[in-house]
Structure formats: C-alpha cells, structure tokens
Design a protein around this motif. Sequence first.
Motif: not given
Length: 243
Positions: A31, A72, A92-94, A193
């Motif tokens: 991350i 996220e 944004y996506w984890k 991510e």
Amino acid sequence: MKKALLFFGALVCAALVGILVRQEYFYHPEITLTEPLADLISNDLPGWDCEELELASSPEMRERTEDILNFEEAIYRRYTQGDRQISVYVAYWKPKQMPVRLVEAHTPDICWVRNGWQRMDAEEGVDLQAGQEELFPAEYRTYTHPKAGSDLTYVYYWHTVGESIYVNRVVGEWDRLDPIKTIFKYGLNQMQEQFFVRISSNMPFGDVFEADPGMHMLIQELADLTLAPPPEAIQAEMPQSST
C-alpha cells in the motif's frame, strides 16, 4: 477425447482455485497511499479558484454511486481561472478491494456514454510530462452532451494498477473476455492498489500543464501520486544498445 477435455477442464479449474486461494490468503500487495488524497492534491493552486464537487446531486444518489464504485476514497474538484474550468477526479482502491475489470467499467468511454454523453474524438496513448518527468500514456477524449449544445468537454484519463497502466483497447465497449485477459495479463497483480485519474476541461488543453504554474503544480502532484512510471519500468522500455 471427451475424457481428455474433462481432465483439462479440471486442471484449469484447479489452477484458478489455487490462484484465488493464494490471492486471498497469501498475497499482500504494498500500500503506497499513506495520506488522504485531499492532502496530497492541492486545493490552492496559484492563479486558480477551487471548488469541491459532489459525485452526485443528492445524498441518496451519492451513496448509490459510492456503493457501485466501491472506492476507498476519492476527490472531485473544479479549478477555475476566468472562463477556463478544469475538473479533477481521483479515486483510489486498496489492494484486493476491486477487480481491475470493474474499475475499468467506469471509465468515461463506458460510464459517460451510458449516461447520455457522445464521444466525438479519441486518441490513445498520449505522451505527457510533469516537468522533465514522463507520465504514463494518457487516454484523450472529447465528449459532448445534449444539454451542452455544441460545447465540447476535453478529457485525459488514466487507470493505474500497482506500478503499471491499464487500458482496455476495446474502446467504448464492455469486453466480455476482460476477466480472463486480466488474469493472464496481471496474474495476482490485478489485486494491487488502483487509481483512476480524470482531468476534464471546457477548453482544449494545449500546453496548460507546462505553461501555467498552477496546473504545472497539479500535474506534478498527480505524477508523484500515481501517474509517473517507476524508474525500473522506464528503463525496461528503453532500447538496449548492441555491442
């Protein structure tokens, strides 16, 4: 022949199950986003007024939109300077939060067109820079909407997965083979991510990102966030000299 096909199918299923198990329990991608997006992208650019925008016009629609996109976090801002307006949307996506194909389904070519926009022009793999730094190739589009008359909206967008750029070359369509393609292309990397960046303008971009100090600052921040390829990726693309 039939037994051979069944055996082959069983092997494929076993391999996919193995990939899913490893992906879920043993694969832990890095991350890189350690601060809120709102703190990393300036809302105070020299020479520009900034306005925070909502993703939808009502709380109910906003909640539904966020449920569908399942990000996220996201920011959506409009920067204004005289008659020019430039809007920036970053989501944004984890890792392991959204499959690549589902993020791709909400690019302007698909999402905007389904909501009444008409794509007028398209250019793939546009080279842009932040100062002397090369960015991932951008997708360039122009769109119009019935409510906008003949006015055009000019768009750059990027979808990054880990340290690479993802582009669906079936432009403007849902590629039914995409779930299979992403497994072969990215393997487990499709669960890294992801960022989606869209920049839209009511005027042609021209050299605004280089000539205007505020926009230069913005594009540099986006480069630092996700739009600049890692040095090793740039090195890999350079032709090797022969001896």
